[in-house]
Design an enzyme around this catalytic site. Structure first.
Site, short mmCIF file in Angstrom:
data_model
loop_
_atom_site.label_atom_id
_atom_site.label_comp_id
_atom_site.label_asym_id
_atom_site.label_seq_id
_atom_site.Cartn_x
_atom_site.Cartn_y
_atom_site.Cartn_z
N GLU A 36 36.82 45.52 35.72
CA GLU A 36 37.29 45.40 36.90
C GLU A 36 37.96 46.40 37.25
O GLU A 36 38.21 46.72 38.72
CB GLU A 36 38.05 43.78 36.92
CG GLU A 36 37.19 42.65 36.70
CD GLU A 36 36.95 42.36 35.28
OE1 GLU A 36 36.38 41.22 34.94
OE2 GLU A 36 37.47 42.96 34.36
N LYS A 83 38.18 28.23 43.98
CA LYS A 83 36.67 28.17 43.77
C LYS A 83 36.30 27.08 44.77
O LYS A 83 35.04 27.11 45.30
CB LYS A 83 36.25 27.87 42.50
CG LYS A 83 34.66 27.80 42.15
CD LYS A 83 34.09 27.72 40.76
CE LYS A 83 32.77 27.76 40.53
NZ LYS A 83 32.34 27.63 39.26
N MET A 129 49.13 67.19 28.84
CA MET A 129 50.15 67.08 29.47
C MET A 129 51.59 66.42 28.70
O MET A 129 52.56 67.23 28.74
CB MET A 129 50.50 66.43 31.11
CG MET A 129 51.49 66.50 31.89
SD MET A 129 51.50 68.40 32.37
CE MET A 129 50.41 68.43 33.86
N PHE A 142 42.47 26.95 32.44
CA PHE A 142 41.59 28.00 31.93
C PHE A 142 41.42 29.18 33.12
O PHE A 142 40.80 28.97 34.23
CB PHE A 142 40.38 27.60 31.60
CG PHE A 142 39.44 28.69 30.90
CD1 PHE A 142 39.59 29.23 29.74
CD2 PHE A 142 38.45 29.17 31.69
CE1 PHE A 142 39.05 30.20 29.19
CE2 PHE A 142 37.41 30.00 31.15
CZ PHE A 142 37.85 30.53 29.88
N GLN A 143 41.96 30.22 32.67
CA GLN A 143 41.81 31.71 33.56
C GLN A 143 42.53 31.61 34.86
O GLN A 143 42.00 31.92 35.97
CB GLN A 143 40.22 31.90 33.79
CG GLN A 143 39.69 32.59 32.73
CD GLN A 143 38.25 33.12 32.90
OE1 GLN A 143 37.46 32.87 33.91
NE2 GLN A 143 37.97 34.21 32.04
#
Length: 558
Positions: free
Chosen positions: A51, A163, A469, A113-114
């Protein structure tokens, strides 16, 4: 007409001119992905491997095209994986709309959940984070998000859709796209004062920031330089905002800027800062910045005036509009002696890397050959590290939106996702991502996206088996104690690329640079070019964070 929330979202995206979204499916966005399948002839979906890369791809799409980038992720970890990409866009003022799913409303706030409260998490790094409470709100929320992303100082907006809201139905009424809100112009008195300040200056220095490109003001910026007869320096974010083949151009200003720009800063009597926020990487020691001159600052964001450095006169507004008002008030100036000084500094302090042997591969040679072969319309993206600075120092950018890099947040892993977005937005243009070992390890799975989507991006890796760096700073300031900065391991990036279905090749010596790059640029498919370089090559000039930008380090005793 009555539509589900998911279909209302698709229709609103079409209203806003969206043709591509980047994302990754999951449970909370299954309704959205079902609608994406239905709308697949109108809206292309590019599934990234992670993502975070979807957010960077939306960012790269926006930077390359000037349009608004769009990304989608599911709830919980999907949403939090977007956060780094959203913060990257926020730091660099890139218009983006990030769409997340969430658990159904009855499950919110129950540690489901999530489930995360993504609007609270992203509030500090968005212009606005909007939770959708009911499907009847959705269309107006989407329209507001695109309006906000492009109004004033541009930036990302997040929409969080539970949802069950995406499954609900509501009446959808089409609406025209709303034009971004325009900032009011400065007062006539302020413009007259600015014109007087410019006419009085005998040694003006014009300094451009990312706002020049964001406002599509590169032509007005060039006219200002010509009218003032002034040398020009640009920030990292303004590479390509001024034609670097123009004799007025001195190079970057700041921590890794040119000595010529530093000398111009030391000797100018007026600094005209256009579309720049005076970041710490430009100021270094703010107390010793621009001590010998007055400062005129032009910027769209009022919060940037006086934040990091005091200025003598401020002009607030869209850079293109402000310059459009200011230029007619100016008369043509001539500063022959001052311009001769600027030209002499460029001759006295050329940018040149030195190798140990005749066949040593130097980043400068690679970047110069790449630009010559790819042409001025090519788009270069970068990760973050030494390679990023080498690209900015040694590539020659002649057009805006051809150098895409994470300037404000400094996000390792940005470049390959951004290249995917840039190539998707501008398929006719050559797109090359410049990487280093460390950044490549952070996003190498996106080679699978290049392969699966058949996106012909060139991934060019300056591999030196170290976090270059970090090593350079450890060398200078930590007694050469290279704590955790070496990345010598058994990874063969060529074999890894081939495992993902991406062609791979290596530049072994200086005489192979042109041949390998030419083959890679013309092969018409995703390709990785490995370019081993010396571990102790440094990025120079360099100004320590506590040093004066007027006195850069030009050489390091190894």
């Amino acid at each position: 007409m009555m539509l589900t929330g998911a279909r209302i979202l698709m229709e609103c995206l079409l209203e806003q001119g969206v043709d591509t979204v980047f994302g990754y499916p999951g449970g909370a966005v299954l309704n959205l992905y079902d609608a994406l399948f239905e709308y697949r002839a109108k809206i292309r979906h590019v599934r990234t491997a992670h993502e975070q890369a979807a957010a960077h791809a939306a960012d790269g799409y926006a930077r390359a095209s000037g349009k608004t980038g769009v990304c989608i992720a599911t709830s919980g970890p999907g949403a939090t994986n977007l956060v780094t990409g959203i913060a990257t866009a926020y730091a660099d003022s890139v218009p983006m709309v990030a769409i997340t799913g969430n658990v159904a409303r009855p499950l919110l706030g129950k540690n489901s959940f999530q489930e995360v409260e993504i609007t609270a998490i992203t509030r500090p790094v968005t212009k606005k984070s909007i939770p959708v409470q009911d499907v009847s709100e959705l269309a107006n929320v989407v329209r507001e998000a695109f309006f906000l992303a492009n109004s004033g100082r541009k930036g990302p907006v997040l929409i969080d859709i539970p949802k069950d809201v995406s499954a609900q139905t509501a009446e959808y009424v089409p609406a025209p796209r709303r034009s971004p809100e325009q900032s009011p112009p400065p007062s006539r008195e302020s413009l007259r004062r600015a014109a007087a300040m410019l006419s009085e200056s005998e040694r003006p220095l014009l300094y451009g920031g990312g706002g020049v490109i964001a406002a599509d003001a590169e032509r007005e910026f060039a006219r200002l330089a010509e009218t003032l007869d002034a040398p020009v320096s640009c920030s990292l974010m303004c590479q390509g905002g001024f034609d670097q083949k123009d004799a007025r151009y001195l190079g970057m200003l700041g921590m890794h800027g040119t000595k010529a720009s530093a000398e111009a800063m030391k000797n100018c009597d007026l600094l005209i800062a256009v579309g720049t926020r005076f970041s710490d990487r430009v100021l270094c020691d703010a107390g010793r910045f621009a001590r010998n001159c007055r400062i005129l600052q032009i910027d769209i964001d009022p919060k940037e005036f006086g934040k990091n450095v005091g200025v003598d006169l401020r002009l607030q507004g869209d850079v293109k509009a402000v310059l459009g008002e200011l230029l007619p008030l100016l008369t043509q100036r001539r500063h022959e002696t001052w311009m001769q000084c600027a030209e002499q500094w460029k001759r006295d302090y050329p940018m040149r890397q030195q190798g140990q042997g005749a066949e040593d591969v130097l980043p400068q040679d690679v970047m110069e050959a790449l630009c010559r072969l790819a042409g001025p319309e090519a788009i270069l993206t970068t990760e973050v590290g030494q390679h990023q600075m080498w690209a900015a120092q040694f590539a020659s950018f002649r057009n805006p939106r051809t150098f895409l890099t994470s300037g404000g947040l400094g996000t390792m892993g940005f470049g390959l996702g951004a290249a995917i977005g840039a190539k998707t937005a501008m398929p006719e243009r050559t797109v090359v991502n410049i990487a280093g070992d460390g950044s490549f390890r952070m996003n190498c799975a996106e080679l699978s996206t290049l392969s699966r989507e058949r996106i012909p991006v060139l991934e060019l890796i300056f591999s030196n088996s170290t976090l270059g760096m970090v090593r350079q700073w450890q060398k200078l300031f930590y007694g050469g104690r290279f704590s955790a900065s070496d990345v010598e391991d058994a990874i063969d990036c060529e074999k890894l690329a081939q495992a993902f279905g991406v062609r791979a090749m290596t530049i072994h010596c200086k005489s192979e640079i042109e041949q390998v790059l030419s083959e890679a640029l013309n092969c018409g498919e995703p390709v990785l070019v490995n370019c081993p370089v010396g571990k102790d090559l440094n990025v120079l000039p360099m100004v320590p964070s506590t040093g004066s930008v007027e006195e850069p380090i030009l050489a390091m005793d190894e």
